[in-house]
Write an enzyme that holds these catalytic residues in place. Sequence first.
Site, PDB file in Angstrom:
ATOM      1  N   TYR A   1      -7.125  13.161 -11.537  1.00 55.15           N
ATOM      2  CA  TYR A   1      -6.031  14.047 -11.126  1.00 55.15           C
ATOM      3  C   TYR A   1      -6.357  15.509 -11.434  1.00 55.15           C
ATOM      4  CZ  TYR A   1      -2.994  10.126 -10.007  1.00 55.15           C
ATOM      5  OH  TYR A   1      -2.443   9.008  -9.419  1.00 55.15           O
TER       6      TYR A   1
ATOM      7  N   GLU B   1       0.477   4.058 -13.104  1.00 54.35           N
ATOM      8  CA  GLU B   1      -0.805   3.358 -12.983  1.00 54.35           C
ATOM      9  C   GLU B   1      -1.253   2.788 -14.323  1.00 54.35           C
ATOM     10  OE1 GLU B   1      -3.058   6.464 -11.040  1.00 54.35           O
ATOM     11  OE2 GLU B   1      -1.553   6.451  -9.446  1.00 54.35           O
TER      12      GLU B   1
ATOM     13  N   GLY C   1       0.020  -8.589  10.036  1.00 57.49           N
ATOM     14  CA  GLY C   1       1.088  -8.332   9.078  1.00 57.49           C
ATOM     15  C   GLY C   1       1.819  -9.598   8.652  1.00 57.49           C
TER      16      GLY C   1
ATOM     17  N   PRO D   1      -3.596   4.837   5.030  1.00 61.42           N
ATOM     18  CA  PRO D   1      -2.759   5.971   4.614  1.00 61.42           C
ATOM     19  C   PRO D   1      -1.307   5.755   5.019  1.00 61.42           C
ATOM     20  CG  PRO D   1      -4.766   6.739   5.704  1.00 61.42           C
ATOM     21  CD  PRO D   1      -4.711   5.246   5.917  1.00 61.42           C
TER      22      PRO D   1
END
Length: 398
Positions: free
Chosen positions: A98, A140, A276, A391
């Site tokens: 990060y 996380e 899916g 994304p």
Amino acid sequence: MLSEQSTPVIRATLPLVGAAIGEITRLFYAKLFEDRPELLRHVFNRGNQASGEQQKALAGSIAAFAGMLLDHPETRPDSLLSRVSHKHASLGITSDQYKLVHRHLFAAIGDVLGDAVTEEVVAAWDEVYWLMANALIAAEARLYQDAGVPEGEVWQRMEIVERHEETPDAASFVLRRTDGAPAGSFRPGQYVSVRVELPDGAIQIRQYSLSCAPTDHRWRITVKRVRGGAGPEGEVSARLHEHARAGDLLTVSAPFGDLVLPEDDGPLLLVSAGVGVTPMLSMLHHLAVQERARRVIVVHADRAPVDHAHRDEQRRLVRELPDARLHLWYDEPRAGVPDASPGRVDVSGLRLPEGLTAYLCGPLPFMRAVRGDLLRRGLPAQAIHYEVFGPDLWLGGE
């Protein structure tokens, strides 16, 4: 919560940053990959970078997060953060990355916006970034702890023990641990990442839903081959279809993903299109094992019956549930499927019970259309959950 001094600055500059965010993110990735070219080869999806979808997703998440801080200052956008944190954990992202992102992102902001980036503006957007980053780092860390692994160390080698051709473009792979131990439990609807080395030496990562029962000792994934046409051919899916066979080893992550069933007996709507169907299969397996008299409405859409992966399995699981009903739609219906409807999924005729929770997985336009129909039927937005592979370009309406 955004500080009092930063709130008016973000409110004033969000239109400016929002208008330039696409250019900012393109420059950010250029700077990032120039500094760390291995990230493009071994972490980021090269196809999404080439198409610009990853840039759009980053731009959308930053703008959406800033907008949510302004519109709802008393709450945190946990739905957005949850999806991103699960995706990051499945890639083995670590907290130190990060800082790297921050450096190159703010350099790109300065280059694009120039003199508009005053010290006050930098401080305010720095606060937005670290509010989002620190929330993700914390989420996380919890995911890694729950998975029982050190930060970022999510990978294991697994053996393909079975391969099945489900449709002309979809193959399923049954996986087991190389040490013979059970593959491990997961929550129905979760996915794993698969890391594949390509002929040019690059390592690319893709996510695939676990389509088996969470209690199985082996895992199963189903891979649809992405063929060239409107977009590039899928590098990983093509590699797996052409070369992955029983006896081969794959590098697979621990399970992650927040599209999971609630711990109650409320009615469910499981809506899928194409591949899916895979997270919905895991949910159906779980419900069949539980043997709960739970109302379940299953909706699936596909091009044609021959393209419907795990069609017989889905039908069997629905029949095993005491209060479940399957509704099928095919673009090209064929004889032999008398209970299927032609064309686009239409939920307007379905009876939706009170307290319904809906789960959607499929192409983004499909999910947007179904979600809009459900909202018009009066289903609350918070009762509609979805999964996006690749994304996340759908950030509105949460």
